[in-house]
Design an enzyme around this catalytic site. Structure first.
Site, PDB file in Angstrom:
ATOM      1  N   LEU A 100      -6.744  -2.450  -3.709  1.00 39.35           N
ATOM      2  CA  LEU A 100      -6.281  -1.158  -4.209  1.00 39.35           C
ATOM      3  C   LEU A 100      -7.309  -0.147  -3.725  1.00 39.35           C
ATOM      4  O   LEU A 100      -8.510  -0.461  -3.647  1.00 39.35           O
ATOM      5  CB  LEU A 100      -6.217  -1.154  -5.740  1.00 39.35           C
ATOM      6  CG  LEU A 100      -5.121  -2.015  -6.390  1.00 39.35           C
ATOM      7  CD1 LEU A 100      -5.263  -1.995  -7.911  1.00 39.35           C
ATOM      8  CD2 LEU A 100      -3.737  -1.528  -5.994  1.00 39.35           C
ATOM      9  N   ASP A 101      -6.865   1.070  -3.433  1.00 38.03           N
ATOM     10  CA  ASP A 101      -7.794   2.099  -2.950  1.00 38.03           C
ATOM     11  C   ASP A 101      -8.834   2.446  -4.016  1.00 38.03           C
ATOM     12  O   ASP A 101      -8.617   2.219  -5.211  1.00 38.03           O
ATOM     13  CB  ASP A 101      -7.027   3.381  -2.590  1.00 38.03           C
ATOM     14  CG  ASP A 101      -6.086   3.163  -1.417  1.00 38.03           C
ATOM     15  OD1 ASP A 101      -6.332   2.243  -0.615  1.00 38.03           O
ATOM     16  OD2 ASP A 101      -5.095   3.910  -1.332  1.00 38.03           O
ATOM     17  N   TYR A 102      -9.901   3.042  -3.576  1.00 34.91           N
ATOM     18  CA  TYR A 102     -10.995   3.493  -4.458  1.00 34.91           C
ATOM     19  C   TYR A 102     -10.442   4.354  -5.604  1.00 34.91           C
ATOM     20  O   TYR A 102     -10.851   4.230  -6.754  1.00 34.91           O
ATOM     21  CB  TYR A 102     -11.973   4.299  -3.601  1.00 34.91           C
ATOM     22  CG  TYR A 102     -13.206   4.792  -4.308  1.00 34.91           C
ATOM     23  CD1 TYR A 102     -14.172   3.899  -4.770  1.00 34.91           C
ATOM     24  CD2 TYR A 102     -13.432   6.163  -4.486  1.00 34.91           C
ATOM     25  CE1 TYR A 102     -15.322   4.353  -5.405  1.00 34.91           C
ATOM     26  CE2 TYR A 102     -14.576   6.623  -5.116  1.00 34.91           C
ATOM     27  CZ  TYR A 102     -15.513   5.711  -5.577  1.00 34.91           C
ATOM     28  OH  TYR A 102     -16.647   6.159  -6.199  1.00 34.91           O
ATOM     29  N   THR A 104      -7.319   4.392  -6.713  1.00 35.19           N
ATOM     30  CA  THR A 104      -6.136   3.802  -7.372  1.00 35.19           C
ATOM     31  C   THR A 104      -6.605   2.933  -8.536  1.00 35.19           C
ATOM     32  O   THR A 104      -7.586   2.207  -8.405  1.00 35.19           O
ATOM     33  CB  THR A 104      -5.339   2.924  -6.376  1.00 35.19           C
ATOM     34  OG1 THR A 104      -4.902   3.722  -5.291  1.00 35.19           O
ATOM     35  CG2 THR A 104      -4.126   2.277  -7.037  1.00 35.19           C
ATOM     36  N   LYS A 190       0.936   5.757  -0.684  1.00 37.13           N
ATOM     37  CA  LYS A 190       0.576   7.151  -0.378  1.00 37.13           C
ATOM     38  C   LYS A 190       1.266   7.587   0.918  1.00 37.13           C
ATOM     39  O   LYS A 190       1.791   8.712   0.996  1.00 37.13           O
ATOM     40  CB  LYS A 190      -0.937   7.274  -0.217  1.00 37.13           C
ATOM     41  CG  LYS A 190      -1.684   7.113  -1.526  1.00 37.13           C
ATOM     42  CD  LYS A 190      -3.180   7.136  -1.281  1.00 37.13           C
ATOM     43  CE  LYS A 190      -3.942   6.795  -2.552  1.00 37.13           C
ATOM     44  NZ  LYS A 190      -5.329   6.438  -2.296  1.00 37.13           N
TER      45      LYS A 190
END
Ligand code: URA
Length: 237
Positions: A100-102, A104, A190
């Site tokens: 998961l992104d930073y 998210t 995104k």
């Protein structure tokens, strides 16, 4: 020797309290004999069964974490950012299943079981992941349908998805959309919203396969039960 309920929870069967219930309800056998007392002590040399299934002290560990924002899906970071593995109290070398992104938040699995990780993250695993996205602007029905049918990202069409408009905040010109995808391309959610002209402002993963964030607060985690691990293996069979 260890108390039976402690042994069961260490094996990932259930929490200590739930393990006590299992014992009291006559669901646990030690060496073929039902044990209903909480005081019994066992060791690795005993054969322990719960609901007819043999329980082993696992060297494999499986965690479900409610990842907070501003944490990185990695085992170390040269910029000193908090890594998701730092949030879990274990001596085992565990790693996140996918990323998961930073910025998210949401449901993240971590394990030291490379086998299940490979199956779950393999494109053919087709694991359903549902995200709740807060996006700029008002998302239309047509745009939802574009997300569902597939759009072209980096020259490749995204697989069929499910997009549900959960809420529209007309005053602030924002929409909340639940998007279920089965792929795990980089920044996929995104990028899908960018494609239809809506910047993602906040992103949270709310489910992964049949697992949800139920009863967890942000930053909290729990171990998967043996049943859930088996279900996960069945899911990607
Ligand atoms: N899609 C994204 O864009 N970011 C995530 O963290 C997960 C899915």
């Amino acid at each position: 020797m260890e108390r039976l309920q402690k042994y069961l929870s260490a094996c990932g069967v259930a929490s200590r309290r739930k393990s006590e219930e299992l014992i009291l309800n006559g669901k646990v056998k030690v060496n073929g004999v039902i044990v209903c007392e909480l005081g019994s002590k066992v060791s690795d040399s005993d054969t322990i069964m719960v609901d007819g299934l043999i329980v082993n002290r696992q060297d494999k560990e499986y965690y479900l974490l409610y990842k907070p924002e501003k944490t990185i899906c990695s085992v170390s970071d040269d910029k000193g950012r908090v890594c998701v593995v730092d949030l879990i109290d274990t001596k085992e070398k565990i790693f996140p299943v996918g990323r998961l992104d930073y910025d998210t938040s949401g449901l993240l699995l971590l394990t030291n079981d490379g086998n299940i990780t490979n199956k779950l993250t393999h494109p053919k695993g087709n694991v359903e992941k549902t995200y709740l996205a807060k996006v700029d602007g008002i998302v239309t029905k047509d745009e939802l349908s574009m997300l569902e049918k597939g759009i072209i990202l980096d020259g490749v069409k995204t697989k069929r998805a499910l997009a549900k408009l959960k809420k529209v905040d007309k005053k602030n010109n924002k929409s909340y959309v639940e998007l279920t995808i089965t792929e795990g391309r980089n920044h996929q959610v995104k990028n899908m919203f960018n494609f239809i002209g809506h910047k993602v402002l906040k992103l949270k993963r709310i489910s992964y396969a049949f697992l949800t964030l139920d009863n967890l607060s942000i930053g909290e985690y729990r171990r998967l039960t043996i049943k859930e691990v088996k279900q996960l293996y069945n899911y990607v069979k």
